[in-house]
Design an enzyme around this catalytic site. Structure first.
Site, PDB file in Angstrom:
ATOM      1  N   ALA A   9      45.289  44.233  33.091  1.00 18.90           N
ATOM      2  CA  ALA A   9      45.241  44.531  31.660  1.00 18.90           C
ATOM      3  C   ALA A   9      45.901  43.386  30.896  1.00 18.90           C
ATOM      4  O   ALA A   9      46.983  42.930  31.254  1.00 18.90           O
ATOM      5  CB  ALA A   9      45.971  45.838  31.359  1.00 18.90           C
ATOM      6  N   CYS A  10      45.214  42.910  29.872  1.00 11.23           N
ATOM      7  CA  CYS A  10      45.809  41.877  29.021  1.00 11.23           C
ATOM      8  C   CYS A  10      45.515  42.210  27.577  1.00 11.23           C
ATOM      9  O   CYS A  10      44.977  43.270  27.268  1.00 11.23           O
ATOM     10  CB  CYS A  10      45.317  40.491  29.403  1.00 11.23           C
ATOM     11  SG  CYS A  10      43.593  40.192  29.052  1.00 11.23           S
ATOM     12  N   ALA A  11      45.846  41.324  26.675  1.00 12.80           N
ATOM     13  CA  ALA A  11      45.725  41.604  25.252  1.00 12.80           C
ATOM     14  C   ALA A  11      44.308  42.041  24.884  1.00 12.80           C
ATOM     15  O   ALA A  11      44.121  43.087  24.281  1.00 12.80           O
ATOM     16  CB  ALA A  11      46.163  40.401  24.437  1.00 12.80           C
ATOM     17  N   THR A  16      41.647  37.245  31.170  1.00 14.32           N
ATOM     18  CA  THR A  16      41.871  37.750  32.511  1.00 14.32           C
ATOM     19  C   THR A  16      40.586  37.802  33.321  1.00 14.32           C
ATOM     20  O   THR A  16      40.625  37.823  34.546  1.00 14.32           O
ATOM     21  CB  THR A  16      42.518  39.147  32.426  1.00 14.32           C
ATOM     22  OG1 THR A  16      43.551  39.075  31.443  1.00 14.32           O
ATOM     23  CG2 THR A  16      43.164  39.538  33.726  1.00 14.32           C
TER      24      THR A  16
END
Length: 102
Positions: A9-11, A16
């Protein structure tokens, strides 16, 4: 060994996705049966329910969420090493995810 599901999970889920493909290549090279995918951090709760991941890795840009997420989920959670993330080192990130399951 059963398939391992690794959720990143990223912004926004974009940066990713490159790391996901590198991790998948590393998994294939090691003979690891893994389902690896990336999502925006805002989707963590929805995807926990639908995908049932074995481990959750947070992108360095959302590391501030680590304690909050750990309080909500019952699987191992870690922040991806900043250097490995920056270098898109799929092999090292995959290894650290698998080590969390041992």
């Amino acid at each position: 060994m059963a398939e391992t599901t690794i959720m990143l999970a990223c912004a926004a889920g974009m940066s990713t996705s490159l790391l996901v493909s590198k991790m998948q290549k590393a998994a294939e090279a090691k003979g690891v049966d893994a389902k690896i995918f990336a999502i925006p951090a805002s989707d963590i709760d929805n995807k926990m329910a639908s995908e049932h991941p074995d481990v959750l890795l947070l992108g360095p840009q959302v590391r501030y969420m680590e304690a909050q997420v750990k309080g909500r989920v019952s699987i191992p959670v870690a922040v991806i090493n900043m250097q490995d993330y920056g270098m898109m080192n799929g092999d090292k990130v995959l290894t650290s995810a698998l080590d969390m399951l041992d």
